[in-house]
Design an enzyme around this catalytic site. Sequence first.
Site, PDB file in Angstrom:
ATOM      1  N   CYS A  17       0.873  -1.176   0.000  1.00 45.08           N
ATOM      2  CA  CYS A  17       0.000   0.000   0.000  1.00 45.08           C
ATOM      3  C   CYS A  17       0.905   1.218   0.000  1.00 45.08           C
ATOM      4  O   CYS A  17       2.114   1.093   0.148  1.00 45.08           O
ATOM      5  CB  CYS A  17      -0.853   0.054   1.269  1.00 45.08           C
ATOM      6  SG  CYS A  17      -1.898  -1.383   1.500  1.00 45.08           S
ATOM      7  N   ARG A  74       1.562   1.360  -5.952  1.00 45.23           N
ATOM      8  CA  ARG A  74       1.666   0.491  -4.781  1.00 45.23           C
ATOM      9  C   ARG A  74       0.310  -0.114  -4.398  1.00 45.23           C
ATOM     10  O   ARG A  74       0.228  -0.955  -3.509  1.00 45.23           O
ATOM     11  CB  ARG A  74       2.208   1.266  -3.585  1.00 45.23           C
ATOM     12  CG  ARG A  74       3.577   1.886  -3.808  1.00 45.23           C
ATOM     13  CD  ARG A  74       4.040   2.593  -2.570  1.00 45.23           C
ATOM     14  NE  ARG A  74       4.220   1.694  -1.465  1.00 45.23           N
ATOM     15  CZ  ARG A  74       5.301   0.954  -1.250  1.00 45.23           C
ATOM     16  NH1 ARG A  74       6.321   1.037  -2.076  1.00 45.23           N
ATOM     17  NH2 ARG A  74       5.374   0.135  -0.227  1.00 45.23           N
ATOM     18  N   TRP A 117      -3.853  -1.636  -1.315  1.00 44.93           N
ATOM     19  CA  TRP A 117      -3.841  -2.876  -2.095  1.00 44.93           C
ATOM     20  C   TRP A 117      -4.192  -3.942  -1.081  1.00 44.93           C
ATOM     21  O   TRP A 117      -3.373  -4.294  -0.234  1.00 44.93           O
ATOM     22  CB  TRP A 117      -2.455  -3.107  -2.701  1.00 44.93           C
ATOM     23  CG  TRP A 117      -2.375  -4.343  -3.529  1.00 44.93           C
ATOM     24  CD1 TRP A 117      -1.825  -5.541  -3.178  1.00 44.93           C
ATOM     25  CD2 TRP A 117      -2.831  -4.513  -4.868  1.00 44.93           C
ATOM     26  NE1 TRP A 117      -1.926  -6.437  -4.212  1.00 44.93           N
ATOM     27  CE2 TRP A 117      -2.536  -5.831  -5.255  1.00 44.93           C
ATOM     28  CE3 TRP A 117      -3.481  -3.673  -5.782  1.00 44.93           C
ATOM     29  CZ2 TRP A 117      -2.857  -6.334  -6.517  1.00 44.93           C
ATOM     30  CZ3 TRP A 117      -3.790  -4.181  -7.038  1.00 44.93           C
ATOM     31  CH2 TRP A 117      -3.483  -5.486  -7.399  1.00 44.93           C
ATOM     32  N   ASN A 152       1.052   0.509   6.039  1.00 38.98           N
ATOM     33  CA  ASN A 152       1.478  -0.355   4.930  1.00 38.98           C
ATOM     34  C   ASN A 152       2.231  -1.526   5.548  1.00 38.98           C
ATOM     35  O   ASN A 152       3.170  -1.302   6.315  1.00 38.98           O
ATOM     36  CB  ASN A 152       2.386   0.446   3.987  1.00 38.98           C
ATOM     37  CG  ASN A 152       3.147  -0.451   3.014  1.00 38.98           C
ATOM     38  OD1 ASN A 152       4.288  -0.209   2.687  1.00 38.98           O
ATOM     39  ND2 ASN A 152       2.527  -1.507   2.556  1.00 38.98           N
ATOM     40  N   GLY A 153       1.810  -2.730   5.226  1.00 39.67           N
ATOM     41  CA  GLY A 153       2.486  -3.914   5.789  1.00 39.67           C
ATOM     42  C   GLY A 153       1.447  -4.934   6.225  1.00 39.67           C
ATOM     43  O   GLY A 153       0.277  -4.840   5.846  1.00 39.67           O
ATOM     44  N   GLU A 189       8.307 -20.986 -19.505  1.00 35.72           N
ATOM     45  CA  GLU A 189       8.126 -19.633 -18.964  1.00 35.72           C
ATOM     46  C   GLU A 189       9.180 -18.674 -19.542  1.00 35.72           C
ATOM     47  O   GLU A 189       8.866 -17.544 -19.916  1.00 35.72           O
ATOM     48  CB  GLU A 189       8.189 -19.678 -17.427  1.00 35.72           C
ATOM     49  CG  GLU A 189       8.117 -18.340 -16.721  1.00 35.72           C
ATOM     50  CD  GLU A 189       6.886 -17.491 -17.043  1.00 35.72           C
ATOM     51  OE1 GLU A 189       5.960 -17.983 -17.686  1.00 35.72           O
ATOM     52  OE2 GLU A 189       6.897 -16.311 -16.665  1.00 35.72           O
ATOM     53  N   LYS A 197       8.356 -15.330 -21.774  1.00 36.57           N
ATOM     54  CA  LYS A 197       8.863 -13.998 -21.388  1.00 36.57           C
ATOM     55  C   LYS A 197       9.581 -13.363 -22.560  1.00 36.57           C
ATOM     56  O   LYS A 197       9.361 -12.218 -22.894  1.00 36.57           O
ATOM     57  CB  LYS A 197       9.842 -14.131 -20.239  1.00 36.57           C
ATOM     58  CG  LYS A 197       9.616 -13.827 -18.821  1.00 36.57           C
ATOM     59  CD  LYS A 197       8.511 -13.121 -18.234  1.00 36.57           C
ATOM     60  CE  LYS A 197       7.126 -13.387 -18.665  1.00 36.57           C
ATOM     61  NZ  LYS A 197       6.211 -13.902 -17.687  1.00 36.57           N
ATOM     62  N   GLU A 248       7.161 -12.399 -25.489  1.00 39.30           N
ATOM     63  CA  GLU A 248       6.173 -11.339 -25.253  1.00 39.30           C
ATOM     64  C   GLU A 248       6.788  -9.946 -25.151  1.00 39.30           C
ATOM     65  O   GLU A 248       6.147  -8.984 -25.526  1.00 39.30           O
ATOM     66  CB  GLU A 248       5.242 -11.657 -24.071  1.00 39.30           C
ATOM     67  CG  GLU A 248       5.764 -11.441 -22.683  1.00 39.30           C
ATOM     68  CD  GLU A 248       4.697 -11.693 -21.604  1.00 39.30           C
ATOM     69  OE1 GLU A 248       5.058 -12.257 -20.567  1.00 39.30           O
ATOM     70  OE2 GLU A 248       3.533 -11.316 -21.784  1.00 39.30           O
ATOM     71  N   HIS A 257      12.305 -35.968 -31.857  1.00 36.35           N
ATOM     72  CA  HIS A 257      11.000 -36.268 -32.474  1.00 36.35           C
ATOM     73  C   HIS A 257      10.553 -35.150 -33.400  1.00 36.35           C
ATOM     74  O   HIS A 257       9.385 -35.078 -33.762  1.00 36.35           O
ATOM     75  CB  HIS A 257       9.962 -36.541 -31.379  1.00 36.35           C
ATOM     76  CG  HIS A 257      10.317 -37.717 -30.529  1.00 36.35           C
ATOM     77  ND1 HIS A 257      10.107 -39.019 -30.925  1.00 36.35           N
ATOM     78  CD2 HIS A 257      10.935 -37.790 -29.325  1.00 36.35           C
ATOM     79  CE1 HIS A 257      10.556 -39.845 -29.997  1.00 36.35           C
ATOM     80  NE2 HIS A 257      11.069 -39.116 -29.014  1.00 36.35           N
ATOM     81  N   LYS A 269      -2.623  -6.404 -19.681  1.00 30.27           N
ATOM     82  CA  LYS A 269      -2.219  -7.041 -18.418  1.00 30.27           C
ATOM     83  C   LYS A 269      -3.191  -8.142 -18.022  1.00 30.27           C
ATOM     84  O   LYS A 269      -2.796  -9.182 -17.523  1.00 30.27           O
ATOM     85  CB  LYS A 269      -2.136  -5.973 -17.318  1.00 30.27           C
ATOM     86  CG  LYS A 269      -1.703  -6.499 -15.955  1.00 30.27           C
ATOM     87  CD  LYS A 269      -0.250  -6.965 -15.960  1.00 30.27           C
ATOM     88  CE  LYS A 269       0.182  -7.595 -14.668  1.00 30.27           C
ATOM     89  NZ  LYS A 269       1.353  -8.483 -14.865  1.00 30.27           N
TER      90      LYS A 269
HETATM   91  O1  M6R Z   1      -4.014 -12.515 -14.401  1.00 31.89           O
HETATM   92  P1  M6R Z   1      -3.693 -13.915 -14.837  1.00 31.89           P
HETATM   93  O2  M6R Z   1      -2.617 -14.537 -14.009  1.00 31.89           O
HETATM   94  O3  M6R Z   1      -4.902 -14.792 -14.914  1.00 31.89           O
HETATM   95  O4  M6R Z   1      -3.129 -13.765 -16.297  1.00 31.89           O
HETATM   96  C1  M6R Z   1      -2.787 -14.880 -17.043  1.00 31.89           C
HETATM   97  C2  M6R Z   1      -2.004 -14.492 -18.277  1.00 31.89           C
HETATM   98  O5  M6R Z   1      -2.739 -13.612 -19.065  1.00 31.89           O
HETATM   99  C3  M6R Z   1      -0.666 -13.845 -17.919  1.00 31.89           C
HETATM  100  O6  M6R Z   1       0.099 -14.665 -17.097  1.00 31.89           O
HETATM  101  C4  M6R Z   1       0.151 -13.536 -19.192  1.00 31.89           C
HETATM  102  O7  M6R Z   1       0.534 -14.726 -19.804  1.00 31.89           O
HETATM  103  C5  M6R Z   1       1.356 -12.659 -18.849  1.00 31.89           C
HETATM  104  N1  M6R Z   1       1.423 -11.534 -19.739  1.00 31.89           N
HETATM  105  C6  M6R Z   1       2.654 -13.375 -18.924  1.00 31.89           C
HETATM  106  O8  M6R Z   1       3.741 -12.577 -18.625  1.00 31.89           O
END
Ligand code: M6R
Length: 608
Positions: free
Chosen positions: A2, A27, A74, A100-101, A481, A485, A488, A504, A603
Site C-alpha cells: 500500500c 503500490r 492494495w 502499509n504492511g 516460462e 517472457k 512477449e 521427435h 495485463k
Molecule cells: O491474471 P492472470 O494470471 O490470470 O493472467 C494470465 C495471463 O494472461 C498472464 O500470465 C500472461 O501470460 C502474462 N502476460 C505473462 O507474462
Amino acid sequence: MCGIVGYVGNREASPILVEGLSKLEYRGYDSAGVAIIENGDLTVKRCKGRLKNLENNLQKKPVKGTIGIGHTRWATHGEPSDSNSHPHSNAEGTISVVHNGIIENYIKLREWLGSKGYKFYSETDTEVIPNLIDYYYKGDLFEALTKAITKMEGSYAIGVICKNEPDKLIAVRKDSPLIVGLGKDEFFIASDIPAVLEYTREVYLLEDKEFVIITNDGVTLKTEDGEVIDKEIFHVTWDIDAAEKGGFEDFMLKEVYEQPKAIRDTLTSRIAGDAKVSLENIKFTKEELDKFDRVFIVACGTAYHAGLVGKTVIENLAKIPVEVDIASEFRYRQPLITKNSLLIVISQSGETADTLAVLRDSKKLGATVLAVTNVVGSSVSREAHHVLYTWAGPEIAVASTKAYETQLIAMYILGLYLGEVKETISKEESSIIKEEIANLPSKVEMILTQKEELQKFAAKNYMDKDVFFLGRGLDYAIALEGSLKLKEISYIHSEAYAGGELKHGPIALIEKGTVVIALLTQDKLKDKMISNIREVITRGAKVLAIANEGDKDIEGVVDGVIYIPNTNPILTPVLSVVPLQLIAYYMAKEKGCDVDKPRNLAKSVTVE
Ligand code: M6R
C-alpha cells in the site's frame, strides 16, 4: 503493498495528500482515504475504488486542515470496501492510523483487545493499531506508539495523528519503507520518494524501528527508547518518472528486483520454522482431503506455467494425481470434474475470463475450488470456495515476474499443506523443504547480482531470429516460462521443448549459430540433458546453460553457463527462472522495445 503519506505545514493538507497518493498508486489502488485534523477534530474520508473517487468526495465536501495522513490500498486482509479502507481509527475517533504492511498476529491482538472491551468495524489487520495505541495512550502519543509496536508482529510503516495532540504527526517503520520529506516550513512522510518530489528533494530514509515526530517546528527522529537520532539528509537526484520506478528504468525490472520481498511476504505466517503449514482460513481435515481423487490445476499464460510446477510438487508431496490445463482448452473439453475433484485456479489478476469460466463451470459440477490469486476482492477470490493469496503487491508490467514467483511459492505451500494433512510426507522431509524455502529470497538476491553476464549475453544475441529453450522435468516448465517472457517483450521468436522431444522433430530447426538456452538443474536428469546439449551443438547451436553452482563439468561442453545457488531439486524453478526473466528483459531493451507495455498485449485478459 500500500502507499502512505502524511503532511504537516501551513498549506491545506488535503490536496497535498491526494497529490502524494497519486504518485503512489503503483503500490495499490483499490481504495483510498485521508484523515485530517480539522478545527481540532479528526475528520476521516475514505472510500473503495480508485483515488479519483476520494478526490471527487473531497471536492464535494472539502476537509480543511494543515495536518493529515493518507493511504492508497492494495488489499491483503479484507476485500476492498469503504469500511476496510484506511485510515482506521479507535472507536472514539481520536486516533487515526495509515498502515502499509501486514500485522501477522492481528487475530490474537483483536481477541486480546476484544477482551478489554474494544470493538472492531473492519476485516483488516490494521484496525488493531489505533486500538492498541488507544489502550496505551496516557497523554503521550509517542509513548503509546512505542508500547503498541512491542505487541505487533509483522511488517509496518505507520503514520498516526491524534485529536488530543493536534499539532503532531508520528510515524515509524519495520520491514516496510518510509521516508520523511523536509520542505521549507513543511514536512512529509511517504512510502516512497515520488510522493514528495514535487515539494522537496531533501529526505530522511528511515531504518527499522526509527520513529519520526513532526510538528510545525520541525522533525525529530527517535529510537524506541526515546533517544534522539542524528541522521544524514539524503538528496534525491532522480526525476519523478525514475523515482516512481524506484530508480529502475522500467516497472518490469523493478518487479524482478522485488521478487525476494514478494517471496518473503507470501511465506509470512504460512511457513514458520518447523511448525505445520498454516493457510489462514483454509482448513481441510484428512478425511476431506482423502475424498479428492484428483486435483485439476487450470490457468492461462504464466500462471499456467506455475501450475505445471504445481503438478510435480503436489504429486510428489501429497500423492494425489494432478492434471494441469490451459483454461481456454479445459473449458471446452468436457473434463471429468466431479464432486471428488479439487480444482485449483491460478490467476494473478483474478479476472482472466477463461479461468473464471472454468471456476464457474466446475463449481456447477460439484468441484471444490481453491483460487491462488494476487488480488483481494477479484472475481475468482469472491467466487472460489477457498483463496490462497500471493502477496506480490501490484504488478504493473504486462510481463508477469514477481506474481509468477509467488505463484510458485503458493504451489509449495499448498503441496506441503496437503502432504502434511494427508500424512503423505514425513516431518523430516517437510522440515528440509521448509528450511530451504526460507533461504530462497536471499538466493534470488544472489542471482540478481549476476546481471552483467546476462546483459552481455543479451547484447550479443538480441539480433537473433529464433531462440530455443530446452529442459526436462521441472526445467521444462521453466523453459516454457522463459520462452514466453522472451517472445512477449522482445518479439523474438522462441520455442521451448522437453529435451527428450528433440529427436521427435524440433532438432530439424537447429542450424549453425542457433541460440539454445538449456536448463539442467535436475540432478537426476542432468546426464540426459548433457546428451541433448551435445546433439544441438553438433548441429551448430550456441548454448547457454543454466546450471547448479558447482556443476563444473558442463563448462567444457557449452558456450556459457549461468549458475544458480544450490537448493532442493523441487525448488530450483524459483531460482532458474530469474536469469531467464533478465535475459528476456535485456534482449528487449537492446531492441528498444517498450518492456512494460508490449505490443498487442493487455495485463489482464478479461474477454475470451
Ligand atoms: O491474471 P492472470 O494470471 O490470470 O493472467 C494470465 C495471463 O494472461 C498472464 O500470465 C500472461 O501470460 C502474462 N502476460 C505473462 O507474462
